[in-house]
Design a protein around this motif. Structure first.
Motif, short mmCIF file in Angstrom:
data_model
loop_
_atom_site.label_atom_id
_atom_site.label_comp_id
_atom_site.label_asym_id
_atom_site.label_seq_id
_atom_site.Cartn_x
_atom_site.Cartn_y
_atom_site.Cartn_z
N ARG A 101 0.82 -1.22 0.00
CA ARG A 101 0.00 0.00 0.00
C ARG A 101 0.85 1.26 0.00
N LEU A 102 0.37 2.25 -0.72
CA LEU A 102 0.94 3.60 -0.58
C LEU A 102 -0.13 4.44 0.12
N ASP A 103 0.32 5.42 0.91
CA ASP A 103 -0.63 6.31 1.58
C ASP A 103 -1.43 7.08 0.53
N THR A 106 0.64 9.63 -1.13
CA THR A 106 1.88 9.18 -1.78
C THR A 106 1.58 8.86 -3.24
N TYR A 133 12.10 4.95 -2.88
CA TYR A 133 11.22 6.14 -2.80
C TYR A 133 12.05 7.40 -2.98
N HIS A 187 2.95 3.73 7.20
CA HIS A 187 3.57 5.07 7.11
C HIS A 187 5.08 5.02 7.37
N GLN A 188 5.72 3.95 6.94
CA GLN A 188 7.09 3.71 7.41
C GLN A 188 8.06 4.85 7.14
N ILE A 189 8.08 5.34 5.90
CA ILE A 189 9.11 6.34 5.57
C ILE A 189 8.85 7.65 6.30
N LYS A 190 7.57 8.03 6.34
CA LYS A 190 7.24 9.28 7.06
C LYS A 190 7.64 9.14 8.53
N LEU A 203 6.06 12.33 -1.13
CA LEU A 203 6.64 10.99 -1.24
C LEU A 203 6.19 10.30 -2.52
N1 URA Z 1 6.11 5.00 3.60
C1 URA Z 1 5.19 5.95 3.91
O1 URA Z 1 5.32 6.65 4.90
N2 URA Z 1 4.15 6.10 3.08
C2 URA Z 1 3.98 5.38 1.96
O2 URA Z 1 3.01 5.59 1.25
C3 URA Z 1 4.93 4.40 1.66
C4 URA Z 1 5.98 4.21 2.51
#
Ligand code: URA
Length: 244
Positions: A101-103, A106, A133, A187-190, A203
């Motif tokens: 999934r993407l947010d 995103t 990303y 929400h891993q990257i955020k 993103l």
């Molecule tokens: N990490 C995020 O925070 N959002 C995404 O959509 C994908 C990875």
């Protein structure tokens, strides 16, 4: 080899019952001959037509979507537009879902398929398939921040992330960075950048494994992924001996 009715039901939005009636009414041909028997066995090399249009017979389908903002990564929603709603009729079949999934805000590469085993293989962190990303940040990325992210940062709720690779693409007060991970936590990257003391303001997923998003796809467009490209996804593994 699969039964004709089973194959037809897996290609589109018809149920197995509808498909049986369609076949019985003589709308289907196999290799040029009208076939009214649903149980005839079909292989991938047979040419099957419905109402004169040839169908592409594939066990599974794999699509690359360039996801725009404002669309949810779900198979269906009563209230919101989903990535599956963006699949054009000629590529649609039942059972499609987004593999990862993407947010909602995103953008970029979403893989849509009906192949659960493939999705599991590319999403399981154990298989180390890299997701790449690009993130626009609210403030300058410091070297200590980069080092924390790369080492495997601990999120605000105590969750530990595996190591990542972070590269600065554009320096400055609002830098653009590339980050590669092989997990898919919520929400891993955020949350990773927040834990490091920074903030993601935009993103985009640019790559799955070694396969880049096809930049000729406009937002909301999708196309089939070729078998060669599928192996590029699976071969794009993350190794722990990367350059820091
Ligand atoms: N990490 C995020 O925070 N959002 C995404 O959509 C994908 C990875």
């Amino acid at each position: 080899m699969e039964r004709l009715d089973k194959i037809l039901a897996s290609q589109g939005s018809y149920s197995r019952k509808d498909v049986k009636a369609i076949i019985k009414s003589g709308r289907v041909t196999v290799n040029g001959e009208t076939v009214k028997n649903s149980s005839v066995k079909i292989s991938e090399n047979d040419v099957v037509t419905l109402d004169g249009t040839a169908l592409t017979l594939k066990k599974h389908i794999y699509l690359m979507l360039n996801k725009p903002q404002g669309i949810v990564s779900a198979s269906d929603s009563k209230t919101e537009k989903t990535v599956i709603d963006l699949v054009p009729d000629y590529l649609f079949r039942s059972g499609l879902f987004p593999a990862g999934r993407l947010d909602k805000d995103t953008v970029g590469f979403v893989l849509i398929t009906d192949d659960g085993d493939f999705a599991h293989r590319i999403l399981s962190p154990k298989n180390h398939v890299v997701k790449t990303y690009e993130a626009r940040l609210e403030s300058k990325l410091t070297e200590p921040q980069r080092a924390m992210l790369q080492k495997g940062i601990v999120l605000a709720d105590g969750t530990t992330c595996k190591e990542s690779r972070v590269k600065i693409l554009e320096n400055g007060d609002n830098p653009l960075v590339q980050i590669q991970i092989c997990e898919g936590k919520y929400h891993q990257i955020k949350r990773m950048f927040a834990a490091a003391g920074n903030k993601v303001t935009y993103l985009k997923r640019t790559k799955m494994g070694n396969l880049s998003l096809d930049e000729t796809l406009s937002f909301g467009e999708c196309r089939e992924i070729t078998p060669q490209e599928l192996s590029e996804i699976e071969n794009g593994k993350f190794f722990s001996d990367f350059e820091q």
